[in-house]
Design an enzyme around this catalytic site. Structure first.
Site, short mmCIF file in Angstrom:
data_model
loop_
_atom_site.label_atom_id
_atom_site.label_comp_id
_atom_site.label_asym_id
_atom_site.label_seq_id
_atom_site.Cartn_x
_atom_site.Cartn_y
_atom_site.Cartn_z
N CYS A 22 -25.08 -31.27 16.21
CA CYS A 22 -23.89 -31.57 17.32
C CYS A 22 -22.70 -30.68 16.87
CB CYS A 22 -23.56 -32.98 17.50
SG CYS A 22 -22.76 -33.63 16.02
N ASN A 54 -9.10 -31.12 30.49
CA ASN A 54 -10.30 -30.72 29.69
C ASN A 54 -10.94 -29.45 29.79
OD1 ASN A 54 -10.19 -33.66 28.63
ND2 ASN A 54 -11.04 -34.14 30.73
N SER A 145 -8.01 -20.61 4.87
CA SER A 145 -9.11 -21.17 4.01
C SER A 145 -8.77 -22.53 3.41
CB SER A 145 -9.82 -20.27 3.36
OG SER A 145 -9.01 -19.97 2.34
N ASP A 233 -17.90 -23.43 29.95
CA ASP A 233 -19.11 -23.33 29.15
C ASP A 233 -19.71 -24.54 28.75
OD1 ASP A 233 -17.14 -23.81 27.20
OD2 ASP A 233 -17.81 -22.29 25.66
#
Length: 354
Positions: A22, A54, A145, A233
């Site tokens: 997921c 959303n 990072s 999408d």
């Protein structure tokens, strides 16, 4: 050799991921609860799209003829090849820009990386991401990072669009047809990869699909050659979840033909065998109140429709009179599109037929 130290087995990237197949998103219901008390786009006059609907990315108008589109996405490894993991994560982040009808400009890398993995692995991940940025025709201009026991990678992507040409997920109209540009099943397939149950053919097929940019399809939908009322999408909330967001946003109802929904080969058998990621089960539980299935439809087929996707296809709501032109334009661009259903008037929800 006497006295030689045992060599530790090489760690697989997917062994370091706590997410089985997921995109590691919050559950749809939890996300709605968390965001419910916040103002979102309504709090600023130049914010054209925020989290209220959303949608796939934020849109902010900076000039009469220009709006900035911004998105961010990152997740743990879904495949063991670090270069392919980087490519998939980058393609997934870029997808949200095309899903808004926009053009990407540049990206920033987001990296979480553990001390126990060699830096060479990180170099390969970043190289995979760079390959997709190059393919999209944009530079990567920096990033951030941190050390983390679980490796994660993704991008923040900035794009632009004319304010009057933004394609949101909330404009579907009764009489539209629904077009989907990639088959469903990446969540189940990547769970099978992690469990060592996927064939070499499936691993190769699903890796290639997840790393395929939605650039060609996005540019066709944004071209103006035909009308597009809504676009999104299909990612972590699955086909049913993202289609339901589209229907809720437009206050319409969808009828989808089970036989027309494209599925990745081998995935239905894996679903029937119980190879289902937790995110997919959560997705189905979340949408069930607004989805009707044919009587007696096996649960593993329902899971397939709710399967959590990574860089899935674009889902478009197009007026029926423009459907042929849309399919032909997509085919010319090298994109296979399936007409999976239609939009109807009625209580927001989805009827699965077949």
């Amino acid at each position: 050799m006497a006295g030689a130290k045992p060599v530790a087995p090489k760690k697989r990237l997917t062994e370091m991921s706590h997410c089985a197949g997921c995109a590691a998103k919050l559950k749809a219901g939890d996300l709605a609860t968390v965001l419910g008390g916040l103002k979102g786009a309504a709090s600023h006059p130049r914010a054209l799209v925020g989290f209220n609907t959303n949608d796939d990315a934020a849109v902010y108008q900076v000039a009469p003829g220009m709006a900035v589109v911004e998105t961010v996405d990152f997740f743990p490894p879904l495949v063991d090849d670090p270069f392919q993991f980087g490519a998939i994560a980058a393609a997934n982040a870029l997808s949200d820009i095309w899903a808004m009808g926009a053009k990407p400009l540049f990206a920033l890398n987001l990296v979480c990386f553990p001390d126990e993995l060699p830096l060479k692995t990180l170099q390969k991940i970043l190289a995979g991401g760079q390959s997709k940025a190059d393919e999209a025709g944009i530079p990567i201009l920096g990033g951030h990072s941190i050390r983390d026991p679980e490796p994660k990678f993704g991008m923040a992507v900035t794009g632009v669009v004319h304010p009057k040409k933004v394609l949101t997920n909330a404009g579907a109209k009764p009489g539209d047809v629904l077009l989907l540009t990639k088959p469903v099943g990446t969540g189940i397939a990547t769970t099978a990869i992690k469990r060592g149950l996927a064939s070499k053919q499936l691993t190769k097929r699903v890796t290639a699909q997840m790393a395929t940019l939605n650039k060609a399809a996005g540019e066709v939908f944004a071209s103006g050659a035909f009308k597009v009322n809504a676009l999104t999408d299909v990612t972590g909330f699955g086909l049913l979840g993202h289609l339901l967001e589209m229907m809720n946003g437009a206050k319409t109802r969808a009828a989808v033909d089970l036989e027309r929904i494209p599925l990745i080969a081998e995935v239905p058998a894996l679903a029937e065998a119980g190879v289902i990621p937790g995110g997919t089960k959560t997705n189905l539980a979340h949408v069930k109140k607004q989805v009707t299935f044919p009587e007696g439809l096996p649960e593993h087929i329902q899971w397939l429709l709710a399967d959590a996707q990574t860089n899935g296809g674009l889902l478009a709501s197009v007026p029926a009179r423009h459907a042929l032109k849309a399919v032909q334009a997509l085919e010319k661009a090298g994109v296979d599109a399936a007409l999976i259903g239609e939009v109807q008037a009625g209580r927001p929800g989805i009827d699965v037929i077949g």
